[in-house]
Design a protein around this motif. Structure first.
Motif, PDB file in Angstrom:
ATOM      1  N   GLY A  10       0.641  -0.868  -0.068  1.00  0.00           N
ATOM      2  CA  GLY A  10       0.140   0.283  -0.104  1.00  0.00           C
ATOM      3  C   GLY A  10       1.048   1.735   0.132  1.00  0.00           C
ATOM      4  N   LEU A  11       1.913   1.399   0.903  1.00  0.00           N
ATOM      5  CA  LEU A  11       2.527   2.294   0.712  1.00  0.00           C
ATOM      6  C   LEU A  11       4.415   2.114   0.949  1.00  0.00           C
ATOM      7  CD1 LEU A  11       1.936   5.688   2.814  1.00  0.00           C
ATOM      8  CD2 LEU A  11       4.253   5.283   2.702  1.00  0.00           C
ATOM      9  N   TRP A  12       5.297   2.454   0.316  1.00  0.00           N
ATOM     10  CA  TRP A  12       6.692   1.892   0.374  1.00  0.00           C
ATOM     11  C   TRP A  12       7.029   2.990   0.265  1.00  0.00           C
ATOM     12  CZ3 TRP A  12       8.144  -3.114  -2.534  1.00  0.00           C
ATOM     13  CH2 TRP A  12       9.286  -3.072  -2.098  1.00  0.00           C
ATOM     14  N   ASN A  13       8.160   3.219   1.651  1.00  0.00           N
ATOM     15  CA  ASN A  13       9.312   3.974   1.967  1.00  0.00           C
ATOM     16  C   ASN A  13      10.503   3.983   1.924  1.00  0.00           C
ATOM     17  OD1 ASN A  13      10.198   6.420   3.035  1.00  0.00           O
ATOM     18  ND2 ASN A  13      10.393   5.148   5.083  1.00  0.00           N
ATOM     19  N   GLN A  14      11.622   4.521   1.730  1.00  0.00           N
ATOM     20  CA  GLN A  14      12.912   3.593   1.313  1.00  0.00           C
ATOM     21  C   GLN A  14      13.733   5.390   1.008  1.00  0.00           C
ATOM     22  OE1 GLN A  14      12.403   2.119  -2.509  1.00  0.00           O
ATOM     23  NE2 GLN A  14      13.991  -0.109  -1.331  1.00  0.00           N
ATOM     24  N   VAL A  19      10.868  10.757   7.601  1.00  0.00           N
ATOM     25  CA  VAL A  19       9.630  10.442   6.622  1.00  0.00           C
ATOM     26  C   VAL A  19       8.730  10.141   7.997  1.00  0.00           C
ATOM     27  CG1 VAL A  19       8.364   9.244   5.851  1.00  0.00           C
ATOM     28  CG2 VAL A  19      10.502   9.582   4.539  1.00  0.00           C
ATOM     29  N   THR A  20       7.396  10.897   7.785  1.00  0.00           N
ATOM     30  CA  THR A  20       6.877  10.916   8.941  1.00  0.00           C
ATOM     31  C   THR A  20       5.285  10.612   8.571  1.00  0.00           C
ATOM     32  OG1 THR A  20       6.966  12.201  10.165  1.00  0.00           O
ATOM     33  CG2 THR A  20       4.818  11.357  10.757  1.00  0.00           C
ATOM     34  N   ILE A  21       4.895   8.839   8.553  1.00  0.00           N
ATOM     35  CA  ILE A  21       3.902   8.535   7.431  1.00  0.00           C
ATOM     36  C   ILE A  21       2.256   8.257   9.038  1.00  0.00           C
ATOM     37  CG2 ILE A  21       3.203   6.336   6.186  1.00  0.00           C
ATOM     38  CD1 ILE A  21       5.689   5.990   6.208  1.00  0.00           C
ATOM     39  N   ASP A  22       1.872   9.201   8.454  1.00  0.00           N
ATOM     40  CA  ASP A  22       1.192   9.527   9.365  1.00  0.00           C
ATOM     41  C   ASP A  22      -0.632   9.920   8.848  1.00  0.00           C
ATOM     42  OD1 ASP A  22      -0.238  11.348  11.948  1.00  0.00           O
ATOM     43  OD2 ASP A  22      -0.331  12.721  11.533  1.00  0.00           O
ATOM     44  N   ASN A  23      -1.322   8.832   9.662  1.00  0.00           N
ATOM     45  CA  ASN A  23      -3.287   9.422   9.188  1.00  0.00           C
ATOM     46  C   ASN A  23      -3.454   8.528   7.636  1.00  0.00           C
ATOM     47  OD1 ASN A  23      -5.666   9.898  10.573  1.00  0.00           O
ATOM     48  ND2 ASN A  23      -5.474  12.423   9.371  1.00  0.00           N
ATOM     49  N   ASN A  50       8.513  -0.058   5.605  1.00  0.00           N
ATOM     50  CA  ASN A  50       9.007   1.168   5.579  1.00  0.00           C
ATOM     51  C   ASN A  50      10.847  -0.045   5.232  1.00  0.00           C
ATOM     52  OD1 ASN A  50       8.346   4.092   6.435  1.00  0.00           O
ATOM     53  ND2 ASN A  50       7.404   2.346   8.216  1.00  0.00           N
ATOM     54  N   TYR A  51      11.185   0.135   4.325  1.00  0.00           N
ATOM     55  CA  TYR A  51      12.464  -0.626   3.704  1.00  0.00           C
ATOM     56  C   TYR A  51      13.548   0.018   3.418  1.00  0.00           C
ATOM     57  CZ  TYR A  51      15.130  -4.199   0.598  1.00  0.00           C
ATOM     58  OH  TYR A  51      15.997  -4.922   0.481  1.00  0.00           O
ATOM     59  N   TYR A  97      11.363 -23.054   8.590  1.00  0.00           N
ATOM     60  CA  TYR A  97      10.736 -24.018   8.037  1.00  0.00           C
ATOM     61  C   TYR A  97      10.164 -22.880   7.058  1.00  0.00           C
ATOM     62  CZ  TYR A  97       7.505 -23.916  12.110  1.00  0.00           C
ATOM     63  OH  TYR A  97       7.367 -23.310  13.213  1.00  0.00           O
ATOM     64  N   ALA A  98       9.135 -22.248   8.132  1.00  0.00           N
ATOM     65  CA  ALA A  98       8.072 -21.721   7.354  1.00  0.00           C
ATOM     66  C   ALA A  98       8.217 -20.048   7.134  1.00  0.00           C
ATOM     67  CB  ALA A  98       6.521 -21.667   7.898  1.00  0.00           C
ATOM     68  N   ARG A  99       7.816 -19.006   5.732  1.00  0.00           N
ATOM     69  CA  ARG A  99       7.634 -18.224   5.652  1.00  0.00           C
ATOM     70  C   ARG A  99       6.532 -16.685   5.936  1.00  0.00           C
ATOM     71  NH1 ARG A  99      11.098 -22.127   3.980  1.00  0.00           N
ATOM     72  NH2 ARG A  99      13.346 -21.462   3.615  1.00  0.00           N
ATOM     73  N   SER A 100       6.516 -15.502   5.144  1.00  0.00           N
ATOM     74  CA  SER A 100       5.692 -14.974   6.168  1.00  0.00           C
ATOM     75  C   SER A 100       4.827 -14.694   4.486  1.00  0.00           C
ATOM     76  CB  SER A 100       5.873 -13.597   6.673  1.00  0.00           C
ATOM     77  OG  SER A 100       6.308 -13.786   7.979  1.00  0.00           O
ATOM     78  N   VAL A 101       3.712 -14.508   4.330  1.00  0.00           N
ATOM     79  CA  VAL A 101       2.956 -13.857   3.594  1.00  0.00           C
ATOM     80  C   VAL A 101       2.799 -12.784   3.558  1.00  0.00           C
ATOM     81  CG1 VAL A 101       0.693 -14.722   4.144  1.00  0.00           C
ATOM     82  CG2 VAL A 101       1.643 -14.666   1.785  1.00  0.00           C
ATOM     83  N   MET A 102       2.231 -12.459   4.895  1.00  0.00           N
ATOM     84  CA  MET A 102       1.333 -10.855   4.474  1.00  0.00           C
ATOM     85  C   MET A 102       2.208 -10.833   6.151  1.00  0.00           C
ATOM     86  SD  MET A 102      -2.538 -10.302   4.670  1.00  0.00           S
ATOM     87  CE  MET A 102      -2.663 -11.214   2.968  1.00  0.00           C
ATOM     88  N   ALA A 103       1.986  -8.677   6.260  1.00  0.00           N
ATOM     89  CA  ALA A 103       2.220  -7.962   7.286  1.00  0.00           C
ATOM     90  C   ALA A 103       1.043  -6.855   6.926  1.00  0.00           C
ATOM     91  CB  ALA A 103       3.646  -7.784   7.892  1.00  0.00           C
ATOM     92  N   GLY A 104       0.196  -6.355   8.448  1.00  0.00           N
ATOM     93  CA  GLY A 104      -0.041  -5.277   8.116  1.00  0.00           C
ATOM     94  C   GLY A 104       0.700  -3.895   7.841  1.00  0.00           C
ATOM     95  N   ILE A 105       1.580  -3.633   8.264  1.00  0.00           N
ATOM     96  CA  ILE A 105       2.726  -2.524   8.530  1.00  0.00           C
ATOM     97  C   ILE A 105       4.379  -3.123   9.385  1.00  0.00           C
ATOM     98  CG2 ILE A 105       3.757  -0.627  10.353  1.00  0.00           C
ATOM     99  CD1 ILE A 105       1.315  -0.081  11.635  1.00  0.00           C
ATOM    100  N   CYS A 106       4.897  -3.017   8.256  1.00  0.00           N
ATOM    101  CA  CYS A 106       6.540  -3.530   8.507  1.00  0.00           C
ATOM    102  C   CYS A 106       7.921  -3.115   8.052  1.00  0.00           C
ATOM    103  CB  CYS A 106       6.839  -4.924   7.297  1.00  0.00           C
ATOM    104  SG  CYS A 106       8.309  -6.115   7.689  1.00  0.00           S
ATOM    105  N   MET A 107       8.923  -2.956   8.746  1.00  0.00           N
ATOM    106  CA  MET A 107      10.277  -2.431   8.416  1.00  0.00           C
ATOM    107  C   MET A 107      11.033  -3.138   8.493  1.00  0.00           C
ATOM    108  SD  MET A 107      11.519   0.522  11.702  1.00  0.00           S
ATOM    109  CE  MET A 107      10.892   1.844  10.645  1.00  0.00           C
TER     110      MET A 107
END
Length: 325
Positions: A10-14, A19-23, A50-51, A97-107
């Protein structure tokens, strides 16, 4: 599409600057069963990401709503998250063993800058993928911020779910409110968050074939710089596990799976939290823990309210031994 990676963000910050991601409202993102296209390696779904493979500038991610994210992908669920655009993946494994497929907020970043994730609401993340030979993980918040200070405060995470028929024998869905991955290295303050998992927000029914963790410390950087403070959080785990595929899955309000291999260890303080695990196990041997510490090395847990009324409730486990009080 980069390096064979298909991602929905949805929103990708590099940015290397502050940076402020607000509201913001990030909603209704979907990776369907036809995605990713042929030749792509995987398709992750992330609300706010945020990556940077190098230095990410100081970020404040606050007052955002992330909800109704879904994936129906059936062939590439066992993948890596956070995404590693550089091609390396070994440090992003969850367990072995297993990996992720989804996250709401990730850094995910290196460097020593400080970051804040606060007062966000993450809910309604789900996979629509049903029976099959894949395990997937859905995380509310994943902070992984280099050697700086990362504050995760005042967020709410609830209503992560999957179909009842997801997985099969040996495969399941993992649901985690706040996940500290293996590559974490820094000072983490996890405070005043509210997490509720185990029930579908759509109808209040129980999520089945699920490995549920309210807060999961899975760090393995054996370094004196890694400090974890878990204070004043409220976690609720509910529902009933009917053991659909005889996987005998546990649930945890708080879970530490320290992976260590040297004489230097991270430091963990778990203080003044409310951990309620009311999940029940109707069949099978799955246990429902208030707290779980695979190792007590450099760990202090005190002044927590730990409670549960479901079948197979266990107050805590320390070093492989269950305790009722």
């Amino acid at each position: 599409h980069a390096g064979g990676m298909g991602v929905v963000v949805g929103l990708w910050n590099q940015s290397t600057g502050a940076v402020t991601i607000d509201n913001n409202t990030i909603a209704n993102l979907t990776s369907d069963a036809a995605y990713p296209p042929t030749g792509w390696t995987y398709a992750d779904v992330i609300g706010i990401y945020n990556y940077s493979s190098g230095l990410l500038g100081p970020t404040t991610t606050t007052n955002n709503r992330v909800f109704n994210l879904s994936t129906g992908n059936s062939s590439n669920l066992n993948q890596y998250l956070p995404i590693n655009a550089g091609g390396g993946t070994s440090s992003q494994q969850i367990g072995n063993y297993a990996r992720s497929v989804m996250a709401g907020i990730c850094m995910q970043t290196a460097g020593s800058t400080n970051h804040i994730i606060s007062n966000n609401s993450v809910h309604g993340l789900r996979t629509t993928y049903g029976a099959g030979s894949n395990t997937c993980y859905i995380h509310g918040i994943v902070p992984n911020g280099g050697t700086g200070t990362i504050t995760v405060d005042g967020n709410e995470v609830y209503g992560l779910y999957a179909p009842n028929n997801i997985g099969n024998a040996g495969n399941f869905v993992g649901l985690t409110g706040i996940y500290l991955p293996t590559s974490s290295l820094g000072k983490y303050t996890i405070t005043n968050n509210i997490i509720s998992l185990g029930l579908r927000p759509t109808d209040g029914t129980s999520v089945q074939n699920a490995l549920i963790s309210g807060i999961w410390d899975n760090t393995n950087n054996n370094n004196v710089n890694l400090k974890l403070k878990v204070y004043h959080n409220s976690v609720y785990i509910g529902g009933t596990n009917s053991n659909t595929y005889s996987n005998n899955l546990n649930s945890y309000a708080f879970r530490r799976m320290l992976i260590y291999g040297s004489s230097v260890y991270d430091s963990l303080l778990v203080l003044n939290n409310i951990f309620v695990n009311n999940r029940s196990t109707s069949t099978g041997t799955g246990k429902n823990y208030g707290t779980y510490f695979n190792s007590a090395l450099s760990a202090v847990s005190n002044y927590n309210d730990i409670y549960g009324t479901g079948t197979n409730f266990v107050y805590t486990n320390v070093g492989g031994s269950d305790y009722t009080t």
